[in-house]
Design a protein around this motif. Structure first.
Motif, PDB file in Angstrom:
ATOM      1  N   HIS A  26      -6.012  -1.268  -6.925  1.00 42.92           N
ATOM      2  CA  HIS A  26      -7.262  -1.716  -7.553  1.00 42.92           C
ATOM      3  C   HIS A  26      -7.876  -2.934  -6.868  1.00 42.92           C
ATOM      4  N   GLY A  27      -8.159  -2.794  -5.578  1.00 36.37           N
ATOM      5  CA  GLY A  27      -8.909  -3.839  -4.889  1.00 36.37           C
ATOM      6  C   GLY A  27      -8.112  -5.055  -4.475  1.00 36.37           C
ATOM      7  N   ARG A  28      -6.801  -5.060  -4.679  1.00 38.18           N
ATOM      8  CA  ARG A  28      -5.978  -6.219  -4.299  1.00 38.18           C
ATOM      9  C   ARG A  28      -5.425  -6.034  -2.887  1.00 38.18           C
ATOM     10  N   HIS A  29      -6.315  -6.214  -1.911  1.00 38.66           N
ATOM     11  CA  HIS A  29      -5.925  -6.107  -0.509  1.00 38.66           C
ATOM     12  C   HIS A  29      -4.806  -7.084  -0.166  1.00 38.66           C
ATOM     13  N   ASP A  30      -4.851  -8.264  -0.749  1.00 44.05           N
ATOM     14  CA  ASP A  30      -3.826  -9.275  -0.468  1.00 44.05           C
ATOM     15  C   ASP A  30      -2.433  -8.774  -0.833  1.00 44.05           C
ATOM     16  N   LEU A  31      -2.323  -8.151  -2.005  1.00 46.63           N
ATOM     17  CA  LEU A  31      -1.021  -7.664  -2.451  1.00 46.63           C
ATOM     18  C   LEU A  31      -0.573  -6.435  -1.667  1.00 46.63           C
ATOM     19  N   LEU A  32      -1.512  -5.556  -1.337  1.00 46.36           N
ATOM     20  CA  LEU A  32      -1.161  -4.376  -0.545  1.00 46.36           C
ATOM     21  C   LEU A  32      -0.631  -4.783   0.827  1.00 46.36           C
ATOM     22  N   ALA A  33      -1.309  -5.721   1.478  1.00 44.13           N
ATOM     23  CA  ALA A  33      -0.850  -6.193   2.784  1.00 44.13           C
ATOM     24  C   ALA A  33       0.522  -6.856   2.664  1.00 44.13           C
ATOM     25  N   ALA A  34       0.733  -7.617   1.587  1.00 41.00           N
ATOM     26  CA  ALA A  34       2.027  -8.271   1.380  1.00 41.00           C
ATOM     27  C   ALA A  34       3.132  -7.242   1.164  1.00 41.00           C
ATOM     28  N   MET A  35       2.854  -6.181   0.414  1.00 45.86           N
ATOM     29  CA  MET A  35       3.862  -5.145   0.192  1.00 45.86           C
ATOM     30  C   MET A  35       4.209  -4.442   1.497  1.00 45.86           C
ATOM     31  N   HIS A  36       3.204  -4.155   2.309  1.00 45.19           N
ATOM     32  CA  HIS A  36       3.484  -3.530   3.604  1.00 45.19           C
ATOM     33  C   HIS A  36       4.310  -4.444   4.493  1.00 45.19           C
ATOM     34  N   ARG A  37       4.030  -5.735   4.471  1.00 44.87           N
ATOM     35  CA  ARG A  37       4.845  -6.673   5.262  1.00 44.87           C
ATOM     36  C   ARG A  37       6.288  -6.657   4.781  1.00 44.87           C
ATOM     37  N   ARG A  38       6.465  -6.605   3.480  1.00 43.50           N
ATOM     38  CA  ARG A  38       7.831  -6.576   2.940  1.00 43.50           C
ATOM     39  C   ARG A  38       8.556  -5.302   3.366  1.00 43.50           C
ATOM     40  N   ILE A  39       7.878  -4.175   3.277  1.00 43.06           N
ATOM     41  CA  ILE A  39       8.502  -2.911   3.664  1.00 43.06           C
ATOM     42  C   ILE A  39       8.813  -2.904   5.163  1.00 43.06           C
ATOM     43  N   GLU A  40       7.873  -3.388   5.966  1.00 46.33           N
ATOM     44  CA  GLU A  40       8.101  -3.440   7.411  1.00 46.33           C
ATOM     45  C   GLU A  40       9.294  -4.322   7.749  1.00 46.33           C
ATOM     46  N   SER A  41       9.415  -5.454   7.058  1.00 50.24           N
ATOM     47  CA  SER A  41      10.561  -6.341   7.287  1.00 50.24           C
ATOM     48  C   SER A  41      11.865  -5.644   6.932  1.00 50.24           C
ATOM     49  N   GLU A  42      11.854  -4.900   5.837  1.00 49.21           N
ATOM     50  CA  GLU A  42      13.057  -4.184   5.414  1.00 49.21           C
ATOM     51  C   GLU A  42      13.438  -3.118   6.428  1.00 49.21           C
TER      52      GLU A  42
END
Length: 256
Positions: A26-42
């Motif tokens: 729902h428009g939260r680009h900041d959180l989506l980018a943060a989740m992708h960073r977390r997944i990429e780190s994992e």
């Protein structure tokens, strides 16, 4: 009567494939980018031979930056098609509004004004006390049609309604109990609530969904809800599956 479906505790992902299912953005680009960073780190820390990141729909409306969310998802899928995007009711609602502006439709009533603002367009909701301005809506609609890139429209049209991996079935809202998974209607997959939530039995697969906000991810015997009201509460959640191991990931941001 014996239940023959899959229980969450017994559910497994495909051998050698890590799964991540991300709830309503729902428009939260900041959180989506943060989740992708977390997944990429994992994935960097504990590499997997294969993976899928499944987005469960509702990319637009309510939050501040729907435009950037769509751009992020387009780029992610072009970079690696293992990024999978499913349709939510709000994504379909945006398409419906672009095709025909309805002052009483989902888009205008539930957050489309914020979506339009992210494209630099001001939409007037009008007022039932003084009469709605059809002219103002038509003007705003025309401006939004002009402002939304064709690539964004094509992206919304391209969204699938469900996908399945291992013992898990992924969709936006849920399924109609008693109907085979392959025969579920798109309407139910993006809109259903009570008949699905209230079903006490197991399903053929564990249903991973969003659509109905909960304070924290809801893990049930037959389903997992990862819609944690990201746009307002500032928490975006995802289900991570690695073989038989399942856990909830969250990223936190500003609450509104």
């Amino acid at each position: 009567m014996t239940e023959t479906g899959i229980h969450y505790l017994d559910a497994r992902g495909p051998e050698g494939m890590r799964l991540y299912a991300i709830g309503d953005v729902h428009g939260r680009h900041d959180l989506l980018a943060a989740m992708h960073r977390r997944i990429e780190s994992e994935l960097e820390y504990a590499p997997s031979s294969d993976w899928r990141i499944i987005h469960l729909g509702d990319y637009v409306d309510r939050g501040p930056d729907s435009k950037s969310v769509i751009e992020f998802l387009i780029e992610a899928r072009e970079r690696d098609p293992r990024n999978i995007m499913l349709a939510g009711n709000h994504d379909i609602g945006m398409l419906e509004f672009l095709a025909k502006p309805d002052p009483d439709g989902l888009f205008m009533r539930y957050g489309g004004v914020q979506t339009a603002a992210s494209y630099g367009v001001k939409l007037s909701t009008g007022s039932s006390w003084f009469g709605r301005s059809d002219e103002a809506l038509a003007h705003g609609h025309a401006a939004l049609v002009e402002a939304v890139p064709q690539a964004h429209v094509d992206f919304l049209h391209s969204l699938s309604f469900s996908v399945t991996f291992g013992d898990f079935f992924f969709c936006h809202a849920g399924i109609r109990p008693g109907i085979p998974l392959e025969n579920q209607s798109p309407q139910d997959l993006i809109w259903i609530r009570d008949a699905f939530h209230d079903h006490p039995g197991l399903f053929p697969k564990v249903i991973v969904h969003g659509h109905t906000p909960v304070p924290e991810a809801e893990v049930m015997a037959n389903r997992v809800n990862v819609d944690t009201l990201a746009w307002q509460a500032g928490t975006l959640s995802a289900l991570a599956v690695n073989g038989a191991e399942k856990l909830i990931l969250t990223v936190e941001g500003t609450a509104f």
